[in-house]
Scaffold this active site. Sequence first.
Site, short mmCIF file in Angstrom:
data_model
loop_
_atom_site.label_atom_id
_atom_site.label_comp_id
_atom_site.label_asym_id
_atom_site.label_seq_id
_atom_site.Cartn_x
_atom_site.Cartn_y
_atom_site.Cartn_z
N ALA A 163 0.95 -1.23 -0.09
CA ALA A 163 0.04 0.02 -0.07
C ALA A 163 0.89 1.19 -0.10
CB ALA A 163 -0.74 -0.07 1.37
N SER A 200 2.10 6.28 -5.30
CA SER A 200 3.42 5.90 -6.11
C SER A 200 3.52 6.68 -7.55
CB SER A 200 3.27 4.22 -6.26
OG SER A 200 2.04 3.98 -7.06
N SER A 255 11.57 0.62 -4.31
CA SER A 255 11.55 1.06 -5.70
C SER A 255 13.01 1.40 -6.32
CB SER A 255 10.54 2.21 -5.79
OG SER A 255 10.89 3.07 -7.06
N TYR A 264 8.76 10.90 -3.87
CA TYR A 264 8.26 9.68 -3.97
C TYR A 264 9.51 8.70 -3.77
CZ TYR A 264 7.06 4.98 -5.87
OH TYR A 264 7.34 3.34 -6.00
N LYS A 318 10.49 5.97 -0.18
CA LYS A 318 10.87 4.59 -0.20
C LYS A 318 12.18 4.33 0.40
CE LYS A 318 7.42 2.97 -2.48
NZ LYS A 318 6.25 1.79 -2.02
N ASN A 343 10.56 -1.31 -13.68
CA ASN A 343 9.40 -1.21 -14.02
C ASN A 343 8.44 -2.29 -14.14
OD1 ASN A 343 10.98 0.97 -14.79
ND2 ASN A 343 9.24 1.83 -15.88
N HIS A 345 2.14 4.61 -16.64
CA HIS A 345 3.20 3.48 -16.83
C HIS A 345 3.17 3.45 -18.67
CE1 HIS A 345 3.35 1.93 -12.71
NE2 HIS A 345 4.00 2.87 -12.68
N PHE A 376 9.21 11.14 -24.00
CA PHE A 376 9.86 12.31 -23.28
C PHE A 376 11.37 12.40 -23.44
CE2 PHE A 376 5.97 11.36 -20.52
CZ PHE A 376 5.21 12.70 -20.91
N GLY A 400 14.72 15.14 -13.83
CA GLY A 400 14.89 14.18 -13.10
C GLY A 400 15.12 12.74 -13.59
N1 LIG Z 1 4.08 -0.35 -10.75
C1 LIG Z 1 5.57 -0.36 -10.62
O1 LIG Z 1 6.01 -0.31 -11.66
C2 LIG Z 1 5.98 0.10 -9.12
C3 LIG Z 1 7.36 0.11 -9.15
C4 LIG Z 1 7.94 0.49 -8.06
C5 LIG Z 1 7.40 0.10 -6.90
N2 LIG Z 1 6.17 0.12 -6.91
C6 LIG Z 1 5.15 0.05 -5.51
O2 LIG Z 1 4.53 -1.13 -5.43
C7 LIG Z 1 3.45 -0.97 -4.81
C8 LIG Z 1 2.16 -1.21 -5.45
O3 LIG Z 1 2.07 -0.55 -6.80
P1 LIG Z 1 0.79 -0.33 -7.68
O4 LIG Z 1 1.43 -0.25 -8.85
O5 LIG Z 1 -0.02 -1.82 -7.45
O6 LIG Z 1 -0.12 0.60 -7.03
P2 LIG Z 1 -1.48 0.87 -6.89
O7 LIG Z 1 -1.83 2.31 -6.62
O8 LIG Z 1 -2.48 -0.05 -7.93
O9 LIG Z 1 -1.62 -0.03 -5.65
C9 LIG Z 1 -1.42 0.65 -4.19
C10 LIG Z 1 -2.60 0.35 -3.24
O10 LIG Z 1 -2.44 0.94 -1.98
C11 LIG Z 1 -3.71 1.53 -1.62
N3 LIG Z 1 -3.30 2.35 -0.68
C12 LIG Z 1 -2.98 3.96 -0.72
N4 LIG Z 1 -3.06 4.49 0.25
C13 LIG Z 1 -3.42 3.86 1.14
C14 LIG Z 1 -3.72 4.04 2.51
N5 LIG Z 1 -3.34 5.11 3.49
N6 LIG Z 1 -4.14 2.92 3.26
C15 LIG Z 1 -4.47 1.74 2.94
N7 LIG Z 1 -4.22 1.49 1.43
C16 LIG Z 1 -3.70 2.37 0.62
C17 LIG Z 1 -4.36 1.80 -2.73
O11 LIG Z 1 -5.74 2.05 -2.55
C18 LIG Z 1 -3.89 0.80 -3.72
O12 LIG Z 1 -4.69 -0.58 -3.76
C19 LIG Z 1 3.61 0.66 -4.40
O13 LIG Z 1 3.98 0.83 -2.88
C20 LIG Z 1 4.32 1.13 -5.22
O14 LIG Z 1 5.25 2.37 -4.77
C21 LIG Z 1 5.20 -0.06 -8.05
#
Ligand SMILES: NC(=O)c1ccc[n+]([C@@H]2O[C@H](COP(=O)([O-])OP(=O)(O)OC[C@H]3O[C@@H](n4cnc5c(N)ncnc54)[C@H](O)[C@@H]3O)[C@@H](O)[C@H]2O)c1
Length: 317
Positions: A72, A75, A115, A139, A143, A168, A189, A206, A281
């Site tokens: 959670a 991001s 991340s 962000y 992390k 990614n 993405h 970009f 950045g």
């Molecule tokens: N998608 C990527 O490429 C990527 C890359 C690096 C890191 N991440 C990390 O992976 C994790 C999941 O990413 P994702 O792409 O599935 O994002 P996402 O936004 O689909 O999922 C995040 C989830 O966290 C929940 N959330 C947010 N704030 C909250 C809170 N205060 N309390 C409870 N729940 C909360 C959201 O409702 C959502 O379901 C994140 O921590 C993100 O930073 C993702």
Amino acid sequence: MHVLITGGTGYIGSTAVEIMRNQGYEITILDDCSTGHADSVPQGVRFVQGSLLNPVEICDALADVDVVMHFAGKSLVGESVEKPDLYKRVNVDGTRNLLDEMSKVGVKKMVFSSSAATYGQPQEIPIKESAIGAPTNPYGSTKLVIDQMIGEESRRRGIAAASLRYFNVAGAMHCERGWLAERHDPETHLIPNVLRSTAIDPVKIFGNDWPTPDGTCIRDYVHVIDLIEAHIKALETLTDNHHEIYNLGSGDGFSVRQIVDAASKATGYAIPTLDSARRDGDPAILIADITKARKHLDWRPTRGIDVMISDTLESIR
Ligand SMILES: NC(=O)c1ccc[n+]([C@@H]2O[C@H](COP(=O)([O-])OP(=O)(O)OC[C@H]3O[C@@H](n4cnc5c(N)ncnc54)[C@H](O)[C@@H]3O)[C@@H](O)[C@H]2O)c1
């Protein structure tokens, strides 16, 4: 084993729920659905619709749990530049709340979604876990702070933890309820945006003057199913008093232009694109060194870029 999956209605968390449920893990989800989708929750899985900012709701979600997988959080890099306080509150303070509640009820195992944004502009490619953390946006800073906080918690309280630094994440997973895929709004993405590109609203590239062979940025993509398999291996190898950091990527890089070309091949038409200015950045090249995950977790990503693109394409058709 009973696993609390925070963020379990989001893109990556919902895939974790599905894969782990199929493998027989008992699961509870804690998610406030701010960017997730309650309709992804499978029947028979306990769902606490609550927030990391509410200790009572966290405590409720932690009932009878053995280990936490913490997805959670907020991001979006651009949003984090506009709202750094929100990112600190949800990501850093929210994780602090989670660790405090875990401490109260005696849960001592955690796998965390970190991340590649923690590294910032890399000095060396491929990037090793030992590279200096120098995030270029709020962000990434949140992390890095969380990784350090979990490391401290491991030394102080003996928790067993792993921070998995994703590069990614892409692709989708088909299950009996349909596709679990990226449903971000806005979507930032590349692969889903390339596949949704139209002549009226073309995907932006970009910068086409980066120091790379075709002038566009190079990134490392990992399929979401491979990523979750690494989480399960990390969970199975957690050791008391230890906090390990692992990069998760493919170890290979693809330029934006190569992704557009691969997507054009998959769709059968030339994807429209719009050349735009570089973003502040953005590093030119980000590629993970995944030697540590290969060796310590015995993990290998097996789904290549074509599978990531074709699964995403199927999910949005
Ligand atoms: N998608 C990527 O490429 C990527 C890359 C690096 C890191 N991440 C990390 O992976 C994790 C999941 O990413 P994702 O792409 O599935 O994002 P996402 O936004 O689909 O999922 C995040 C989830 O966290 C929940 N959330 C947010 N704030 C909250 C809170 N205060 N309390 C409870 N729940 C909360 C959201 O409702 C959502 O379901 C994140 O921590 C993100 O930073 C993702």
